[in-house]
Design an enzyme around this catalytic site. Structure first.
Site, PDB file in Angstrom:
ATOM      1  N   ARG A   1       0.778  -1.382   0.042  1.00 63.45           N
ATOM      2  CA  ARG A   1      -0.216  -0.014   0.078  1.00 63.45           C
ATOM      3  C   ARG A   1       0.646   1.129  -0.039  1.00 63.45           C
ATOM      4  O   ARG A   1       0.541   2.234  -0.467  1.00 63.45           O
ATOM      5  CB  ARG A   1      -0.713  -0.019   1.072  1.00 63.45           C
ATOM      6  CG  ARG A   1      -1.621   1.227   1.264  1.00 63.45           C
ATOM      7  CD  ARG A   1      -2.664   1.248   2.623  1.00 63.45           C
ATOM      8  NE  ARG A   1      -3.594   2.514   2.537  1.00 63.45           N
ATOM      9  CZ  ARG A   1      -4.368   2.839   3.628  1.00 63.45           C
ATOM     10  NH1 ARG A   1      -4.810   1.702   4.712  1.00 63.45           N
ATOM     11  NH2 ARG A   1      -5.121   3.890   3.627  1.00 63.45           N
TER      12      ARG A   1
ATOM     13  N   ASN B   1     -10.679  -4.266  -1.450  1.00 61.25           N
ATOM     14  CA  ASN B   1     -10.538  -3.148  -2.619  1.00 61.25           C
ATOM     15  C   ASN B   1      -9.688  -3.507  -3.592  1.00 61.25           C
ATOM     16  O   ASN B   1      -8.612  -4.461  -3.390  1.00 61.25           O
ATOM     17  CB  ASN B   1      -9.886  -1.766  -1.880  1.00 61.25           C
ATOM     18  CG  ASN B   1     -11.095  -0.946  -1.024  1.00 61.25           C
ATOM     19  OD1 ASN B   1     -12.050  -0.999  -1.525  1.00 61.25           O
ATOM     20  ND2 ASN B   1     -10.700  -0.635  -0.037  1.00 61.25           N
TER      21      ASN B   1
ATOM     22  N   HIS C   1     -16.218   3.716  -4.544  1.00 61.62           N
ATOM     23  CA  HIS C   1     -15.373   5.096  -4.425  1.00 61.62           C
ATOM     24  C   HIS C   1     -15.411   6.105  -5.626  1.00 61.62           C
ATOM     25  O   HIS C   1     -14.433   6.679  -5.751  1.00 61.62           O
ATOM     26  CB  HIS C   1     -13.969   4.411  -4.275  1.00 61.62           C
ATOM     27  CG  HIS C   1     -13.661   3.760  -3.018  1.00 61.62           C
ATOM     28  ND1 HIS C   1     -12.311   3.526  -2.714  1.00 61.62           N
ATOM     29  CD2 HIS C   1     -14.427   3.509  -2.090  1.00 61.62           C
ATOM     30  CE1 HIS C   1     -12.517   2.713  -1.467  1.00 61.62           C
ATOM     31  NE2 HIS C   1     -13.911   2.915  -1.145  1.00 61.62           N
TER      32      HIS C   1
ATOM     33  N   TYR D   1     -14.038  10.465  -2.046  1.00 61.81           N
ATOM     34  CA  TYR D   1     -13.200  10.114  -3.011  1.00 61.81           C
ATOM     35  C   TYR D   1     -13.132  10.841  -4.040  1.00 61.81           C
ATOM     36  O   TYR D   1     -12.268  11.013  -5.019  1.00 61.81           O
ATOM     37  CB  TYR D   1     -13.505   8.536  -3.209  1.00 61.81           C
ATOM     38  CG  TYR D   1     -12.886   7.590  -2.176  1.00 61.81           C
ATOM     39  CD1 TYR D   1     -11.574   6.933  -2.355  1.00 61.81           C
ATOM     40  CD2 TYR D   1     -13.763   7.002  -1.270  1.00 61.81           C
ATOM     41  CE1 TYR D   1     -11.043   6.257  -1.287  1.00 61.81           C
ATOM     42  CE2 TYR D   1     -13.180   6.199  -0.233  1.00 61.81           C
ATOM     43  CZ  TYR D   1     -11.981   5.672  -0.485  1.00 61.81           C
ATOM     44  OH  TYR D   1     -11.522   4.989   0.455  1.00 61.81           O
TER      45      TYR D   1
ATOM     46  N   CYS E   1     -19.207  -2.004   0.868  1.00 59.52           N
ATOM     47  CA  CYS E   1     -18.063  -0.865   1.233  1.00 59.52           C
ATOM     48  C   CYS E   1     -18.814   0.057   2.303  1.00 59.52           C
ATOM     49  O   CYS E   1     -19.971   0.093   2.415  1.00 59.52           O
ATOM     50  CB  CYS E   1     -17.753   0.210  -0.082  1.00 59.52           C
ATOM     51  SG  CYS E   1     -16.933   1.613   0.279  1.00 59.52           S
TER      52      CYS E   1
END
Length: 421
Positions: free
Chosen positions: A90, A144, A194, A244, A164
């Protein structure tokens, strides 16, 4: 009822356990299996999980295993909450795109594509194992990028629904502002995972009074501050965008900000270390306050609601989920995965009708869906050219030089996770 959580060693898991304990009448779990390859994390997380169940007098049994096949055997539902490559991967997703002047984020832009390429093959392998051991089990995907992963699962014929926590977060926030119970608030939530907007906020049910104009008039400053967007933008839209959307509406500003501070992954890694130390305390028998800063707020309640509806009659009849479009948004293919309100039951999720969308939203949805088509093709078949095309199609990239540079960096930073590289 037996549930399995793949990625059960996550520091998220006590949030899930707390929801299972509090909402046991909605979802009466008899056995909960935490599945994770990291045995040391499993020991810490499962210890706290059992103490939470005991404190709240939950009679369910919590077991652990590092063996996926054993963990999902005979499960009625399997929750996926894994992160391939962990926080280290990440951190890469959030940093190398900045070198090209593009946003670095784990689900959006080039970083989101990298995560999809790492994740889709692993999730599909897990889903095949579920199908072999228990073909009737539902798969609830919280991993995700949820939209792309859910589409991969559905295309492969799995019984899957994506989940989500963005929508339930808005529901809870609006309920507080309106001073009503969360169950009274229903969202006209439309878009992709998102990439969504709250077009209406209704009281009492999907056909109730739309109080969004009143919310914006009375609480617009607070809503805009939470989104980190200008109040004048929210007012001009007349809707509430997912936070987002800031990556799209203020991309260059976000890139400048991200270049001046540690990555979110670095913050979370430090937080996880502290959380795991807390989980090892034999006196701790509730989720710590620090967990709220980790992310995933209200995930447990959304997961309980969805699982209860898929497995019985305990959940809400209408929920925001990720599922096949099937004509809901007429400008998308039927097999696109969208995130909207849907009727959920034992047969899965059926989206509710959505009014014609303003081109401002429909155009971006169509653009990002085209990127997701190409991203899934790259995840399933590999190849530098497929990665390049997906990046070139993304509205946050869209330039040849950017796509070329990002393609090279993505492959270099993810080679160990890409079988074809």
């Amino acid at each position: 009822m037996k549930l399995a959580v793949v990625g059960g060693g996550s520091t998220y898991t006590p949030e899930l356990i707390d929801g299972f304990a509090r909402l046991r009448d909605t979802l009466p779990i008899e056995e909960l299996v935490l599945v994770d390859p990291a045995a040391d994390r499993l020991e810490l997380v499962s210890g706290l999980a059992r103490r939470i169940f005991a404190k709240q007098d939950h009679a369910g049994r919590i077991t652990t295993t590092t063996d996926i096949d054993a963990g999902v055997a005979d499960a009625d539902a399997v929750l996926l909450q894994l992160r391939v490559g962990g926080q280290a991967a990440r951190n890469q997703d959030e940093t190398w795109p900045l070198e090209c002047g593009c946003v670095g984020q784990e689900t959006t832009g080039a970083g989101g594509l990298a995560k999809a390429l790492r994740t889709v093959p692993v999730v599909l392998d897990i889903a095949e194992r579920v199908r072999r051991t228990n073909p009737d089990a539902w798969i609830i995907d919280f991993t995700n990028p949820v939209g792309i992963v859910t589409r991969a699962l559905l295309q492969a014929g799995h019984k899957a629904v994506g989940l989500c926590n963005v929508a339930i977060g808005f529901q809870r926030k609006f309920a507080r502002l309106l001073e009503v119970e969360p169950g009274q608030v229903h969202l006209d939530h439309v878009g992709l995972n998102h990439l969504s907007w709250e077009l209406g906020v209704r009281l009492g049910g999907p056909d109730g009074e739309n109080v969004l104009p009143r919310l914006l008039a009375e609480h617009g400053d607070a809503i805009a501050d939470d989104l980190r967007m200008p109040r004048k933008l929210v007012d001009r839209l007349g809707v509430v965008p997912s936070y987002y959307l800031r990556y799209f509406y203020a991309h260059d500003e976000v890139v400048r900000e991200l270049g001046t501070k540690p990555s979110r992954a670095a913050e979370v890694a430090a937080m996880e270390k502290e959380l795991l130390e807390m989980y090892g305390d034999p006196e701790l028998d509730e989720k710590p306050e620090l967990l709220a800063k980790r992310g995933g707020a209200f995930y447990s309640e959304a997961a309980v609601d969805l699982a209860a509806s898929l497995l019985g009659d305990g959940g809400s009849p209408v929920q925001v989920v990720n599922t096949y479009n099937n004509g809901t948004l007429p400008f998308l293919a039927d097999d696109a995965v969208i995130e909207v309100q849907a009727r959920v039951g034992r047969d899965g999720a059926t989206p509710l009708a959505v009014p014609a969308l303003d081109p401002l939203y429909a155009g971006l949805i169509a653009n990002v869906t085209a990127y997701e088509d190409l991203a899934l093709e790259a995840a399933l078949r590999g190849g530098r050219d497929r990665v390049f095309k997906a990046l070139l199609a993304h509205p946050l990239i869209g330039q040849f030089d950017y796509a070329e540079g990002l393609t090279d960096r993505l492959i270099a930073h993810n080679r160990e996770h890409l079988a074809w590289a």
